[in-house]
Design an enzyme around this catalytic site. Structure first.
Site, short mmCIF file in Angstrom:
data_model
loop_
_atom_site.label_atom_id
_atom_site.label_comp_id
_atom_site.label_asym_id
_atom_site.label_seq_id
_atom_site.Cartn_x
_atom_site.Cartn_y
_atom_site.Cartn_z
N LYS A 173 0.84 -1.20 0.00
CA LYS A 173 0.00 0.00 0.00
C LYS A 173 0.88 1.25 0.00
O LYS A 173 1.76 1.39 0.83
CB LYS A 173 -0.91 -0.02 1.22
CG LYS A 173 -1.87 -1.21 1.25
CD LYS A 173 -2.66 -1.29 2.52
CE LYS A 173 -1.80 -1.63 3.72
NZ LYS A 173 -2.58 -1.89 4.94
N THR A 204 -8.51 8.87 8.97
CA THR A 204 -8.11 7.64 8.27
C THR A 204 -7.89 6.48 9.24
O THR A 204 -7.21 5.52 8.89
CB THR A 204 -6.83 7.88 7.46
OG1 THR A 204 -5.80 8.36 8.33
CG2 THR A 204 -7.07 8.91 6.35
N GLY A 206 -8.13 3.14 10.85
CA GLY A 206 -8.65 1.84 10.45
C GLY A 206 -8.62 1.54 8.97
O GLY A 206 -9.18 0.54 8.52
N THR A 207 -7.91 2.37 8.18
CA THR A 207 -7.90 2.14 6.74
C THR A 207 -7.26 0.80 6.37
O THR A 207 -7.76 0.09 5.49
CB THR A 207 -7.17 3.28 6.01
OG1 THR A 207 -5.89 3.48 6.61
CG2 THR A 207 -7.96 4.57 6.09
N GLY A 208 -6.14 0.46 7.00
CA GLY A 208 -5.47 -0.80 6.67
C GLY A 208 -6.30 -2.01 7.01
O GLY A 208 -6.39 -2.97 6.22
N CYS A 209 -6.94 -1.98 8.18
CA CYS A 209 -7.81 -3.08 8.59
C CYS A 209 -8.97 -3.23 7.61
O CYS A 209 -9.32 -4.34 7.19
CB CYS A 209 -8.37 -2.82 9.99
SG CYS A 209 -7.12 -2.57 11.28
#
Length: 272
Positions: A173, A204, A206-209
Site C-alpha cells: 500500500k 483515516t 482503520g484504513t489498513g484493517c
C-alpha cells in the site's frame, strides 16, 4: 450466506481492528465472525494499553468456529507475539483454511508498537506462507525487508522480496507516499497498480484493517485476487472520502457510507 473470519485485536473506539473488520464484512454483504487476539485501550488520539490474550483461548476460538461453521475466507490482523502466531498458524493449517489475507499490523498511526520485535520473524516464517494476499503498508514492508521505500519502483522491489518469503500475492500500500495513493499488487509474474486520488481528510483510522478485510470479503464471494484488490480499493476509497470526525483525534473511515445519507446525522452520507 458467505462467511468470513477475522483474527485480530479489539479497538475500543471502534474504528480499527475487529470492529472495523466486522463492519466491512457486513457492508460488503458477508457474515462476519471473530477471533480476538488482544484487547487494546485506544481512542482517536492513540493506543494507551494492550492486553494480549492467552494463546490457548486464541486456539479455542479458532477451533470453535471451524468445527461448527464453514469459513469462506480468513483475515489476520493484529497478532502481537510469537506464541499467538504459532497457535494461529497451526490451527489454520489443521483446519485447511483457505483464502487467507494477512495484514501485518506492526505499528499504530500514533506510533505504538503492536507487534513485538521478536514476533517479526515468527510472522514472516509462519503466517506469510499461508497468505493468499499479504497487505503491508510502506512502514510494514520496510520492516519486513529491512530497506527504505520511497518510490513506486521501490514498492515493486519490496513486493518481489516479500513474495519470495512465501505469500501467493503481495499488495504493497502506497498511501504514505506523496501524490496519488497507488497500491502495487504482485503475483510473482505481473505488477498491477491500483491508483486513487489523494483524499483531503485527516480521518483515516482503520484504513489498513478495512482494506484487508474488504479483500477477504471479495475473495470469499469468489472473486479472483486482482478483482478482490480492485474492489477493496474502490470500497476503502469511498470509506475514506466519507470519513467523519469522532473524538479529538483521527476519526474513522465510514464503513457504511453506501447506506447512509447526510440526513441520517453522520457526515459523509452516500447512497441508499
Amino acid at each position: 450466506m458467505i462467511k468470513v473470519l477475522t483474527i485480530a485485536g479489539s479497538d475500543s473506539c471502534g474504528g480499527a481492528g475487529i470492529q472495523a473488520d466486522l463492519k466491512t464484512f457486513s457492508a460488503l454483504g458477508t457474515y462476519g465472525m471473530s477471533v480476538i487476539t488482544a484487547v487494546t485501550a485506544q481512542n482517536t488520539r492513540g493506543v494507551y494499553n494492550v492486553r494480549e490474550l492467552d494463546p490457548e483461548i486464541v486456539r479455542d476460538q479458532i477451533n470453535a468456529v471451524f468445527e461448527d461453521i464453514k469459513v469462506d475466507a480468513v483475515k489476520i490482523g493484529m497478532v502481537s507475539n510469537a506464541a499467538i502466531i504459532a497457535v494461529i498458524a497451526e490451527s489454520l493449517l489443521r483446519h485447511k483454511a483457505q483464502k487467507i489475507v494477512l495484514d501485518p499490523v506492526m505499528i499504530s498511526k500514533s506510533g505504538c508498537n503492536l507487534l513485538q520485535p521478536q514476533a517479526r520473524d515468527a510472522l514472516i516464517k509462519e503466517l506469510l506462507p499461508l497468505a493468499e494476499v499479504v497487505t503491508p503498508n510502506l512502514l510494514e514492508a520496510e520492516t519486513i525487508i529491512g530497506e527504505k521505500i520511497s518510490t513506486l519502483p521501490a514498492m515493486e522491489k519490496a513486493a518481489v522480496a516479500i513474495k519470495s518469503l512465501g505469500a501467493n500475492n503481495v499488495a504493497v500500500k502506497g498511501g504514505h507516499l506523496e501524490g496519488d495513493a497507488v497500491d502495487v499488487l504482485y503475483d510473482g509474474n505481473t505488477f498491477r497498480h491500483f491508483a486513487s486520488g489523494r483524499i483531503p481528510t485527516a480521518h483515516t483510522h482503520g484504513t489498513g484493517c478495512t482494506f484487508s478485510s474488504a479483500i477477504a470479503a471479495f475473495l470469499a464471494k469468489g472473486h479472483p485476487v486482482e478483482e478482490a484488490v480492485a474492489g477493496a480499493k474502490e470500497y476503502i476509497s469511498g470509506a475514506i472520502a466519507h470519513a467523519f470526525p469522532l473524538g479529538q483525534g483521527v476519526g474513522p473511515t465510514h464503513h457504511f457510507y453506501r447506506f447512509y445519507s447526510n440526513s441520517d446525522g453522520i457526515n459523509g452520507g452516500g447512497e441508499r
